[in-house]
Design an enzyme around this catalytic site. Sequence first.
Site, short mmCIF file in Angstrom:
data_model
loop_
_atom_site.label_atom_id
_atom_site.label_comp_id
_atom_site.label_asym_id
_atom_site.label_seq_id
_atom_site.Cartn_x
_atom_site.Cartn_y
_atom_site.Cartn_z
N LYS A 77 0.75 -1.32 -0.03
CA LYS A 77 0.10 0.02 0.01
C LYS A 77 0.73 1.28 0.10
CE LYS A 77 -3.88 -2.48 2.32
NZ LYS A 77 -4.54 -2.97 3.20
N GLN A 91 -4.12 -1.48 9.75
CA GLN A 91 -4.35 -2.78 9.04
C GLN A 91 -5.14 -3.97 9.98
OE1 GLN A 91 -2.95 -3.64 5.69
NE2 GLN A 91 -4.13 -5.65 5.96
N ASP A 126 -9.94 4.35 4.18
CA ASP A 126 -10.30 2.81 3.93
C ASP A 126 -11.64 2.39 4.05
OD1 ASP A 126 -9.22 0.29 3.18
OD2 ASP A 126 -8.85 -0.27 5.36
#
Length: 285
Positions: A55, A99, A122
């Site tokens: 990422k 994450q 996200d």
Amino acid sequence: MNTPTIIDGKKVSAEVQQQAADRVKKIIEKTGVTPCLVTVLVGSDPASVTYTRMKRKRCEAVGMKSMKVELPEETTTEQLLAKIKELGDDPAIHGILLQHPVPSQIDERAAFEAIPAAKDVDGVTIASFGAMAFDLPGFGCATPAGIIDLIDAYDIDCNGKHAVVIGRSPILGKPMAMMLLSRHATVTICHSRTTDLPGLVKQADIIVAAVGRPNFVQGDWVKPGAIVIDAGYNPGNIGDCDYEACAKNASMITPVPGGVGPTTIAALINQTSIGAARQLGLDLE
Ligand code: NAP
């Protein structure tokens, strides 16, 4: 013999990333500020280490900055919340990615909720889910948002179609169903308690598999001409659909790898560039 269109996630992700790169260039020209994404990793799970590195690399490939925060396995919820608050308050950071999954002692929902909505690139917070479900500005969860990019790139018309989503997780199945509903599909959500799941899938014009079980969707569950989108990513690069068998009936199908995976990261990168523009008061959407 049926020859389905193979949906090329790498091609679509390259296009989405180019849009992000163009936006980043304009942001830097107009403000002198370089957008920045921070990845937060708790523990050292090898797959998560790889994902966060990928990422950050993609972020840098479109001209943005990236930062990493790595916390030890034994981090407490309070310590993680304090770190996320610090990042949330930092004006040089425009996007925060925590994450998933975090170690079991941490309250993951509380940690996600500590991310300010403006920096939730996200799309993991309740505020982002709510905004998305109400068709208001906000960030969609990256994997279903990436699937919508595939749907748009291949001109798939959801209007009036029956979409069957298998899986109801907060980061995938549930937001996927809401996004398809927003596109006027009639949506059925299946999960582990669903009765006659094959019978429901057989009625679908669009199937999205987000189950986490290798080769779960069988070829004879796919109605001739249906579109098969496989979000699954199981060890050994195996999707949630039996690709060869499903391809015999599908009109379009995503491969694993090279389908949904690349567009997930592209959606995150694109949303980071959009978030930075919004935070800097620019209208670049
Ligand atoms: P998850 O949180 O484990 O959710 C799985 C869902 O599938 C749950 O809703 C579960 O139902 C349902 N399910 C499990 N077994 C079932 C069965 N036998 N019949 C019907 N439904 C069943 O997984 P997730 O995070 O949503 O991920 C799903 C898949 O997508 C995984 O393969 C994952 O690796 C992949 N994924 C890919 C990306 C990407 O970037 N490509 C990103 C995220 C996830 P219940 O709710 O009833 O338990």
